[in-house]
Structure formats: structure tokens, C-alpha cells
Scaffold this motif. Structure first.
Motif, PDB file in Angstrom:
ATOM      1  N   LEU A   1      49.062  43.550  61.949  1.00  0.00           N
ATOM      2  CA  LEU A   1      49.934  42.941  60.948  1.00  0.00           C
ATOM      3  C   LEU A   1      51.075  42.154  61.592  1.00  0.00           C
ATOM      4  O   LEU A   1      51.412  41.055  61.130  1.00  0.00           O
ATOM      5  CB  LEU A   1      50.495  44.024  60.014  1.00  0.00           C
ATOM      6  CG  LEU A   1      49.491  44.637  59.030  1.00  0.00           C
ATOM      7  CD1 LEU A   1      50.117  45.816  58.300  1.00  0.00           C
ATOM      8  CD2 LEU A   1      48.990  43.582  58.035  1.00  0.00           C
ATOM      9  N   LEU A   2      51.657  42.706  62.647  1.00  0.00           N
ATOM     10  CA  LEU A   2      52.744  42.012  63.339  1.00  0.00           C
ATOM     11  C   LEU A   2      52.264  40.692  63.942  1.00  0.00           C
ATOM     12  O   LEU A   2      52.886  39.636  63.768  1.00  0.00           O
ATOM     13  CB  LEU A   2      53.322  42.909  64.440  1.00  0.00           C
ATOM     14  CG  LEU A   2      54.473  43.835  64.068  1.00  0.00           C
ATOM     15  CD1 LEU A   2      54.849  44.715  65.251  1.00  0.00           C
ATOM     16  CD2 LEU A   2      55.693  43.039  63.599  1.00  0.00           C
TER      17      LEU A   2
ATOM     18  N   TYR B   1      49.522  38.950  63.259  1.00  0.00           N
ATOM     19  CA  TYR B   1      49.062  38.034  62.214  1.00  0.00           C
ATOM     20  C   TYR B   1      50.246  37.310  61.581  1.00  0.00           C
ATOM     21  O   TYR B   1      50.225  36.082  61.399  1.00  0.00           O
ATOM     22  CB  TYR B   1      48.282  38.815  61.164  1.00  0.00           C
ATOM     23  CG  TYR B   1      47.926  38.009  59.931  1.00  0.00           C
ATOM     24  CD1 TYR B   1      46.870  37.126  59.943  1.00  0.00           C
ATOM     25  CD2 TYR B   1      48.674  38.169  58.750  1.00  0.00           C
ATOM     26  CE1 TYR B   1      46.544  36.398  58.803  1.00  0.00           C
ATOM     27  CE2 TYR B   1      48.358  37.442  57.615  1.00  0.00           C
ATOM     28  CZ  TYR B   1      47.287  36.552  57.646  1.00  0.00           C
ATOM     29  OH  TYR B   1      46.984  35.826  56.522  1.00  0.00           O
ATOM     30  N   THR B   2      51.290  38.083  61.265  1.00  0.00           N
ATOM     31  CA  THR B   2      52.489  37.493  60.648  1.00  0.00           C
ATOM     32  C   THR B   2      53.138  36.474  61.566  1.00  0.00           C
ATOM     33  O   THR B   2      53.528  35.378  61.128  1.00  0.00           O
ATOM     34  CB  THR B   2      53.506  38.602  60.299  1.00  0.00           C
ATOM     35  OG1 THR B   2      52.887  39.550  59.422  1.00  0.00           O
ATOM     36  CG2 THR B   2      54.735  38.013  59.633  1.00  0.00           C
ATOM     37  N   MET B   3      53.243  36.803  62.854  1.00  0.00           N
ATOM     38  CA  MET B   3      53.891  35.901  63.803  1.00  0.00           C
ATOM     39  C   MET B   3      53.048  34.656  64.061  1.00  0.00           C
ATOM     40  O   MET B   3      53.598  33.578  64.312  1.00  0.00           O
ATOM     41  CB  MET B   3      54.175  36.630  65.114  1.00  0.00           C
ATOM     42  CG  MET B   3      55.336  37.603  65.025  1.00  0.00           C
ATOM     43  SD  MET B   3      56.869  36.780  64.488  1.00  0.00           S
ATOM     44  CE  MET B   3      58.040  38.133  64.602  1.00  0.00           C
TER      45      MET B   3
ATOM     46  N   ARG C   1      51.160  33.160  61.755  1.00  0.00           N
ATOM     47  CA  ARG C   1      51.423  32.319  60.581  1.00  0.00           C
ATOM     48  C   ARG C   1      52.824  31.728  60.635  1.00  0.00           C
ATOM     49  O   ARG C   1      53.028  30.545  60.299  1.00  0.00           O
ATOM     50  CB  ARG C   1      51.256  33.164  59.304  1.00  0.00           C
ATOM     51  CG  ARG C   1      49.861  33.736  59.060  1.00  0.00           C
ATOM     52  CD  ARG C   1      48.847  32.639  58.721  1.00  0.00           C
ATOM     53  NE  ARG C   1      49.261  31.836  57.591  1.00  0.00           N
ATOM     54  CZ  ARG C   1      49.048  32.162  56.319  1.00  0.00           C
ATOM     55  NH1 ARG C   1      48.421  33.304  56.028  1.00  0.00           N
ATOM     56  NH2 ARG C   1      49.422  31.368  55.342  1.00  0.00           N
ATOM     57  N   LEU C   2      53.801  32.539  61.057  1.00  0.00           N
ATOM     58  CA  LEU C   2      55.190  32.084  61.108  1.00  0.00           C
ATOM     59  C   LEU C   2      55.386  31.002  62.171  1.00  0.00           C
ATOM     60  O   LEU C   2      56.085  30.010  61.936  1.00  0.00           O
ATOM     61  CB  LEU C   2      56.108  33.277  61.398  1.00  0.00           C
ATOM     62  CG  LEU C   2      57.617  33.034  61.290  1.00  0.00           C
ATOM     63  CD1 LEU C   2      57.990  32.589  59.882  1.00  0.00           C
ATOM     64  CD2 LEU C   2      58.395  34.296  61.674  1.00  0.00           C
TER      65      LEU C   2
ATOM     66  N   LYS D   1      44.193  32.187  58.319  1.00  0.00           N
ATOM     67  CA  LYS D   1      44.807  32.682  57.079  1.00  0.00           C
ATOM     68  C   LYS D   1      44.120  33.949  56.572  1.00  0.00           C
ATOM     69  O   LYS D   1      44.719  34.759  55.869  1.00  0.00           O
ATOM     70  CB  LYS D   1      44.762  31.591  56.012  1.00  0.00           C
ATOM     71  CG  LYS D   1      45.612  30.369  56.357  1.00  0.00           C
ATOM     72  CD  LYS D   1      45.523  29.322  55.271  1.00  0.00           C
ATOM     73  CE  LYS D   1      46.477  28.163  55.549  1.00  0.00           C
ATOM     74  NZ  LYS D   1      46.188  27.474  56.818  1.00  0.00           N
TER      75      LYS D   1
ATOM     76  N   LEU E   1      43.164  37.431  56.794  1.00  0.00           N
ATOM     77  CA  LEU E   1      43.613  38.600  57.552  1.00  0.00           C
ATOM     78  C   LEU E   1      42.434  39.420  58.073  1.00  0.00           C
ATOM     79  O   LEU E   1      42.495  39.985  59.171  1.00  0.00           O
ATOM     80  CB  LEU E   1      44.524  39.475  56.677  1.00  0.00           C
ATOM     81  CG  LEU E   1      45.036  40.778  57.311  1.00  0.00           C
ATOM     82  CD1 LEU E   1      45.814  40.502  58.585  1.00  0.00           C
ATOM     83  CD2 LEU E   1      45.888  41.558  56.312  1.00  0.00           C
TER      84      LEU E   1
END
Length: 458
Positions: free
Chosen positions: A56-57, A59-61, A63-64, A139, A141
Motif C-alpha cells: 500500500l505504501l 503503490y501510493t507513492m 501514484r503520488l 492504477k 492495485l
């Protein structure tokens, strides 16, 4: 849970295949992710939680980083933050001097995120590719999570860029033919690990128990040969078991160990040992470093340091770093010597010497121990003794078999036979032999022989 455990062979793998083929194809990736997380859960609940947070970390980074870069803002902040977290995680669990960190976060003694060296490279590589504009952030996940945690490649790779992994997912072919091929590859890996590697470990362990001052040159050579072959058959065996499992599910992964030993160039040996990892360091470490300067001497220093970093990744110790630098130095020297022209037999001999020195530093925990081993290898304590001839009598056949199967000779013979009239017979014998070897390996596993202690925690 290991690929070579009875729980995996007779429990997790067949049940997973049954579940996978019963579920509609459109939900296959979801099923694989669920099975992969279940696989982590079998290791420990801590490992499952760790992987969920890690995915999750990252994946989020990813995208960010892509979002901020598109806006023209400072994308280096999320990139650097996540890379630091990923690198800290791998150091925290692999470096022996980070025991204080593990105690601070109260990590259970039995908990170790197996495969962290591989999925960290995958995560960092994808972050870098997104920042450089070579790759768009995923995109989906589920697909991203599979890239990190897909259980057939969790322990021993292959390490690959996300674009390559995504293509493999898209080229999936489900069917009995793929499952049969995969099971044969799996059994081949099981034989490498359980029968050959575990038996070689007995010789290496026996030699390793002798004090350095009592080691003759030939005994040391036997021990180091057993160590390198054991390392090769253990790691390539685990890689084949993972590759075979992936084939069972319809996914074809590249071979991570396409016969690296006994090559006539050190560069060939190095590039064929964990091909994905070597390629990762070439793309993300070595090329950026060497291209940063036009000075040939500085480029040479960076080249050798990059190989040293690869050796450090392999063992996470100063001896691992030196082992990598030895390969880098020899490759550099090789490039100069090739201009003079050399015979293949000369190249094979030089490769064997370089591989032996590489193996010595990987096998020892300190520089002084490695140097003592090298002095024994060159005859400081004598050439041979009665113990040497005992080891030769007991293990010469095993070593000969291991050397033969560490070369592509057996594979070439089988392919040649398949092209002859005997091809139909061989296609019939293959599954019978696979079943026979599976039964033999089961007996070996039940006897609890294990060569995992020769492996580094990757």
C-alpha cells in the motif's frame, strides 16, 4: 513456507491450482493475489501484515510521484521518501548490525520478510522508472500487488521491470499442457535443491569444520567447489521451483540461472548469475555511475564499486562487497586482455580462478578468514593429506554429477535425442521420471536434510 516443504508440495500447490482453475479466468489475478497473501500468512501473521503495508505504501507513492511530476512540482520528495523507507527496511532485516532497530520496533525473532531483497529492487525500480518517465504508475492495485508479492517469484525472483511483468500477465495461457510443463520444471528444481545441493552441503560442512591451519590445498579446493556448486544448485533450484509454479498457473518467467558456471568469460558468469538482479544493478546503479564522468579511471572506479554494491546486496557484509569488487576488477581486466586475444581454454581457467576467489569471500564472515582460506588454497598448509583422499573417495562421483549438470551438456543431449526417432519415447518417459524423482525427493525431505544454512537470507 518453503517451495521444497511437504506442506507446499502436497498441500498448498495442488489446492491453489484447483482453486485457480475453478475460478473464472476474468478473476484469475484476484485469485492469485489472494493465494499470494495466503502464502505470506503461512509464514507468519507478521509477514502478511508487513507485505500489506509495504504494498500500500509503495503503490501510493508511485501514484503520488506520477501525479506531482505531471503537475510540474517537486516529485523528488515522494520518490526519495519511499526509496529511503524501502532501503531502510532491507537494511533493518538483513544487516547484522541493525539488531538494535529490530529490538526497537519489537520485531519477533522468528519474523523475517523472505524475499525482501527481490521485492525491494522491484519496488525501487518501478518508482525510479515512473520518476524518469519510462513507466506509468499502475492504477490497478491488484496488478501492482502481484508485481510485489506474487508467490512463485517471491523468494528468488526473477527480478524484472514492471513493463516486462505486465506483459507476462497479459500473455497468460491456462491449460493442462502448461501445468504439466510447470510441474516438470518444479521437480527439476526440487532435485537440484534437495538431492544435489543438500548432498554437496555435507562435503562443504565437513571441510568448513576443519580449522584453516589444518586445510591442505586440495581439501580447500574440494570444499570451495562444493560450496559454489551448492550455492548454485540451491539458488537455481529454488528459482526453478518458483518458475515451474508460475508455469503451472500459465505464466512463463525467464530463467534466472542460464548455466553461469564454467564459462570462458567472467562477464558471462556474472551476467548469468541471477540475471534479473545483475540487469537491475546495470540499469539503475552501474550505468548512471559510469556515465557520470568521462575520465576513464573514474569510470573504472565506479564500475568496480557498482559490482561491489551488487556483492554487498548478495551478502550484506564487507566480504560480500569485496567478492563483488573482485568480479568487477576481473571483468575490467578481461576487457583489456580480450584485445590481445586469448584461447577459450585460457578464459575458462581464469573464470574458474575468479569464481573460486569470489566464493571464498562469500563463504567467510571476515576479510582475515577469507585471506587465510586463500593462503590454504594456494598450499600454505600442504597440498593433500589422508583426509583429502577420504573426501575424494566419498564425494568424487557426486562432484562429477554436479559439474555435469551445472553445464548445458545434459540439456543439449536431451534436445538432440528429442529430434531423433527416440523423441516420442522421451516425451513419454519425462513425466514418469518426474514422478519418480518427486518420490525420491519426498524421502529426502522426510529425512530432514537441509542446505538452507549455506544460503543468505534474501
Amino acid at each position: 513456507m518453503e517451495y521444497s516443504s511437504l506442506l507446499y508440495i502436497y498441500g498448498f500447490l495442488p489446492i491453489s491450482l484447483a482453486v485457480y482453475y475453478l475460478i473464472p479466468k476474468k478473476h484469475s489475478e484476484k485469485a492469485l493475489l489472494g493465494l499470494s497473501m495466503l502464502f505470506c500468512g503461512f509464514s507468519s501473521l507478521y509477514f502478511l501484515i508487513f507485505m500489506a503495508v509495504y504494498i500500500l505504501l509503495n503503490y501510493t507513492m508511485c501514484r503520488l510521484t506520477e501525479y506531482i511530476k505531471q503537475k510540474g512540482s517537486i516529485a523528488e520528495i515522494p520518490l526519495a521518501s519511499m526509496v529511503i523507507i524501502d532501503i531502510t527496511a532491507i537494511f533493518a532485516f538483513r544487516a547484522p548490525y541493525m539488531e538494535w532497530f529490530r529490538n526497537t520496533v519489537h520485531a519477533p525473532e522468528i519474523f523475517y520478510p523472505l524475499g525482501i531483497s527481490f521485492f525491494t529492487l522491484s519496488a525501487v525500480g518501478m518508482l525510479t522508472d515512473i520518476y524518469k518517465g519510462r513507466q506509468k504508475a499502475e492504477k490497478n492495485l491488484i496488478r501492482y500487488a502481484l508485481y510485489i508479492v506474487f508467490f512463485p517469484r517471491l523468494y528468488m525472483g526473477p527480478c524484472m521491470q514492471y513493463s516486462e511483468f505486465s506483459k507476462i500477465l497479459d500473455r497468460q495461457k491456462r491449460g493442462f499442457a502448461q501445468t504439466g510443463t510447470g510441474l516438470c520444471i518444479f521437480v527439476k528444481g526440487l532435485v537440484k535443491k534437495v538431492i544435489i545441493a543438500d548432498s554437496l552441503y555435507l562435503l562443504y560442512s565437513a571441510v568448513n569444520k576443519i580449522g584453516h591451519e589444518n586445510l591442505t590445498a586440495l581439501t580447500t579446493l574440494l570444499g570451495m567447489t562444493a560450496y559454489i556448486l551448492c550455492l548454485y544448485f540451491t539458488m537455481s533450484g529454488i528459482a526453478d521451483m518458483g518458475r515451474g509454479t508460475a508455469e503451472c498457473f500459465g505464466y512463463r518467467f525467464p530463467d534466472s540461472f542460464p548455466y553461469p558456471l564454467f564459462r570462458y568469460r567472467v562477464r558471462l558468469f556474472a551476467s548469468r548469475w541471477l540475471t534479473g538482479v545483475t540487469g537491475w544493478f546495470r540499469t539503475y546503479i552501474r550505468k548512471p555511475l559510469t556515465s557520470s564522468s568521462r575520465n576513464p579511471y573514474i569510470r573504472l572506479v565506479f564500475f568496480v564499486l557498482a559490482w561491489g554494491m551488487l556483492g554487498f546486496w548478495f551478502k550484506f557484509s564487507i566480504t560480500g562487497f569485496v567478492a563483488g569488487m573482485i568480479i568487477g576488477l576481473v571483468i575490467s581486466a578481461e576487457g583489456y586482455i580480450l584485445k590481445k586475444g586469448t584461447l577459450k581454454i585460457t578464459g575458462v581457467f581464469c573464470t574458474l580462478i575468479a569464481t573460486l576467489l569470489w566464493g571464498v569471500f562469500l563463504s567467510e564472515d571476515s576479510i582475515s578468514d577469507a585471506l587465510s582460506m586463500i593462503s590454504a588454497l594456494f598450499g600454505r598448509y600442504g597440498f593433500a593429506d589422508s583426509l583429502t583422499f577420504y573426501f575424494i573417495r566419498a564425494y568424487i562421483l557426486l562432484l562429477a554429477i554436479a559439474v555435469f549438470f551445472a553445464t548445458p551438456a545434459a540439456k543439449k543431449l536431451i534436445r538432440k535425442a528429442e529430434r531423433q526417432k527416440t523423441g516420442i519415447v522421451i516425451s513419454f518417459i519425462k513425466p514418469v521420471l518426474a514422478l519418480a524423482f518427486l518420490i525420491i525427493c519426498t524421502a529426502y525431505i522426510s529425512a530432514n536434510q537441509n542446505a538452507d544454512t549455506v544460503l543468505f537470507r534474501l
